[in-house]
Design a protein around this motif. Structure first.
Motif, short mmCIF file in Angstrom:
data_model
loop_
_atom_site.label_atom_id
_atom_site.label_comp_id
_atom_site.label_asym_id
_atom_site.label_seq_id
_atom_site.Cartn_x
_atom_site.Cartn_y
_atom_site.Cartn_z
N GLY A 1 -10.89 1.09 1.15
CA GLY A 1 -9.42 0.98 1.83
C GLY A 1 -9.32 -0.01 3.01
N LEU A 2 -9.91 -1.15 2.84
CA LEU A 2 -9.92 -2.07 3.91
C LEU A 2 -8.88 -3.16 3.49
CD1 LEU A 2 -11.32 -3.12 6.66
CD2 LEU A 2 -12.79 -4.43 5.28
N PRO A 3 -7.97 -3.55 3.91
CA PRO A 3 -6.93 -4.40 3.53
C PRO A 3 -7.38 -5.67 3.61
CG PRO A 3 -5.81 -3.05 5.04
CD PRO A 3 -7.12 -2.60 5.16
N MET A 4 -7.38 -6.79 2.43
CA MET A 4 -8.20 -8.01 2.37
C MET A 4 -6.93 -9.13 2.51
SD MET A 4 -10.19 -9.15 -0.67
CE MET A 4 -10.96 -11.10 -0.52
N PHE A 5 -7.02 -10.27 3.01
CA PHE A 5 -6.33 -11.38 3.04
C PHE A 5 -7.49 -12.42 2.22
CE2 PHE A 5 -4.50 -9.06 6.31
CZ PHE A 5 -3.28 -9.15 6.03
N MET B 1 -2.06 -4.02 -4.95
CA MET B 1 -1.47 -4.06 -3.69
C MET B 1 -2.46 -3.79 -2.58
SD MET B 1 2.26 -2.49 -4.59
CE MET B 1 1.62 -1.05 -5.25
N THR B 2 -3.57 -4.29 -2.67
CA THR B 2 -4.63 -4.11 -1.61
C THR B 2 -4.80 -5.53 -0.78
OG1 THR B 2 -6.50 -4.73 -3.16
CG2 THR B 2 -5.91 -2.34 -2.96
N ALA B 3 -3.96 -6.39 -1.39
CA ALA B 3 -4.45 -7.57 -0.63
C ALA B 3 -3.23 -8.63 -0.49
CB ALA B 3 -5.67 -8.51 -1.27
N ARG B 4 -3.03 -9.49 0.31
CA ARG B 4 -2.11 -10.82 0.37
C ARG B 4 -3.07 -12.09 0.50
NH1 ARG B 4 3.32 -9.36 2.60
NH2 ARG B 4 3.60 -7.00 2.35
N VAL B 5 -2.30 -12.99 0.16
CA VAL B 5 -3.04 -14.50 -0.23
C VAL B 5 -2.43 -15.31 1.03
CG1 VAL B 5 -3.08 -16.38 -1.44
CG2 VAL B 5 -2.52 -14.17 -2.49
N ILE B 6 -3.80 -15.96 1.65
CA ILE B 6 -3.46 -17.15 2.51
C ILE B 6 -3.78 -18.51 1.80
CG2 ILE B 6 -4.40 -18.14 4.57
CD1 ILE B 6 -5.34 -15.40 5.61
N ALA C 1 -4.07 -0.43 3.00
CA ALA C 1 -5.35 0.21 2.90
C ALA C 1 -5.31 1.57 2.22
CB ALA C 1 -5.55 0.83 4.73
N LYS C 2 -4.36 2.36 2.27
CA LYS C 2 -4.23 3.32 1.27
C LYS C 2 -4.25 3.18 -0.38
CE LYS C 2 -1.11 6.27 4.37
NZ LYS C 2 0.36 6.85 4.65
N SER C 3 -3.68 2.03 -0.51
CA SER C 3 -3.80 1.50 -1.78
C SER C 3 -5.21 1.23 -2.32
CB SER C 3 -2.81 0.29 -2.01
OG SER C 3 -1.77 0.32 -1.82
#
Length: 420
Positions: free
Chosen positions: A338-342, A363-368, A394-396
């Motif tokens: 549950g740790l959001p990732m970029f 849906m646990t990450a977004r892209v840079i 985080a919840k995802s």
């Protein structure tokens, strides 16, 4: 194997539910682990297994570490050094990058070839005639040692590119049913493929629930979250540039950042220069004992080995609200803790693109994906925090997968090594 001893064992079967057996057994006292020691990902998974087996109070086993560089000589050593050089240089593009990408695309460890023969000569001589458990983490070693009795292949990634599917292991250890499917389709028998759960550092798993609860409470409070920043072992130039830009941007927006860098490496040098030039409140940490009680706006954590990096990471992990990294082995954190990732691009090698697809689909990450996006990262964090989208990420990534992979593998290995 030699050196048998008696102890009372608690083991669990992994393939057909949980079976608890308590009995006096005789146990083989040695498991061999063979490393390529190129990059962090594949060696990390073997490190985790060894730690999990060692932590069991009843275990007195000899867990023997070997690496291909120590075993090899002559042309074999040169071939392994060339592979390591390509890994390090190829991830940053240029001619070396073109050669590296082509080799990775065309890799087929199921087909004997001259280079694999050169690389594997000493390895085969040392291990091929053995029968005790031999655990490897890189597909090339399955290609070299295919058919060897007791060969166990640890595939720790949640995705399985074609390069990773190599026949010839007695047992394949995979984290999920999804990762197992390509091995089964290639011809492995169901009983040879063990689904273990996600392979995440044991110390993080033990505190995962409490750390997730603390993270959720922080994310619901006004103010920017604290982020951790990592490169891969090769430290590609494009990744390092984006990491530093993101860290500076987040700091300027009022968030705290913790950058983990190989001492004296590309990220260490660039982050030190950027922080010194743009930030007033930053500090450097070179060991666990140097970790400050009160974090500055930016903390640069320098390490010189996988072990020191892991120790420093585990000591600071409870402060992480998100992390920025290429989509390699730390993908497990986003999917299981549950740790959001970029996630940084460009993706390098066959694993990263598939890992990124999985992260985005869950849906646990977004892209840079650009320097401009990195320069605006602080603004993005503010928006994501206020809209609670960071909380949703985080919840995802929490509660959907078994995260006890290393512990489950340790139990399986001890079970394999026992006999009435």
């Amino acid at each position: 194997m030699t050196g048998l001893f008696l102890f009372r064992s608690l083991t669990r079967g992994l393939s057909s539910g949980r079976i608890t057996v308590t009995r006096e057994v005789r146990i083989n006292d040695r498991i061999d682990f063979l490393y390529t020691d190129i990059g962090r990902g594949h060696p990390f998974y073997l490190d985790g297994i060894i730690e999990a087996v060692s932590s069991r109070s009843a275990c007195r086993m000899d867990l023997a570490r070997h690496n291909v560089f120590d075993l090899s000589s002559g042309r074999s050593t040169l071939a392994w050094k060339a592979a390591r050089w390509l890994y390090t240089r190829g991830s940053s593009g240029g001619l070396a990058g073109a050669i590296y990408s082509r080799i990775r695309r065309e890799n087929n460890y199921n087909q004997p070839n001259r280079m694999l023969g050169i690389m594997g000569g000493a390895v085969r001589k040392r291990f091929m005639d053995g029968k005790g458990p031999l655990v490897v983490g890189h597909p090339s070693l399955v290609g070299i040692l295919g058919g060897r009795a007791g060969l166990m292949y640890q595939h720790g990634e949640m995705i399985t590119p074609s390069e990773a599917v190599v026949m010839g292991a007695e047992t394949v250890l995979v984290p999920t049913d999804h990762a197992a499917k390509p091995f089964l389709e290639a011809g492995y028998k169901r009983e040879s493929v063990r689904v273990t759960g996600l392979c995440i550092e044991q110390s993080l798993v033990e505190a995962a629930e409490s750390m997730f609860g603390e993270r959720m409470r922080r994310l619901h409070v006004a103010g920017l979250p604290t982020g951790a920043y990592f490169s891969s072992g090769a430290e590609p130039t494009a990744h390092v540039d984006k990491l530093v830009r993101c860290a500076v941007s987040a700091s300027r927006a009022g968030g705290q950042v913790i950058v983990f860098a190989r001492r004296g490496g590309r990220l260490d040098k660039l982050a030190s220069f950027a922080f010194e030039r743009t930030l007033k409140n930053w500090a450097r940490c070179d060991s666990v004992k140097d970790i400050p009680t009160d974090l500055p706006l930016a903390l640069l954590v320098a390490h010189d080995s996988r072990q020191s990096e892991n120790d420093l990471t585990c000591r600071l992990f409870h402060r992480f609200d998100y992390f920025v990294a290429p989509p390699h082995e730390r993908t497990n954190w986003a999917m299981g803790l549950g740790l959001p990732m970029f996630a940084l691009t460009p993706t390098v090698g066959p694993y990263a693109p598939l890992n990124l697809q999985l992260l985005l689909s869950e849906m646990t990450a977004r892209v840079i994906d650009s320097p401009v996006g990195a320069d605006r990262f602080g603004e993005s964090l503010v928006a994501l925090s206020r809209s609670e989208k960071l909380t949703a990420m985080a919840k995802s990534g929490w509660g959907h997968y078994d995260i006890n992979g290393f512990s489950n593998i340790a139990a399986y290995l001890l079970d394999v090594c026992t006999a009435d």
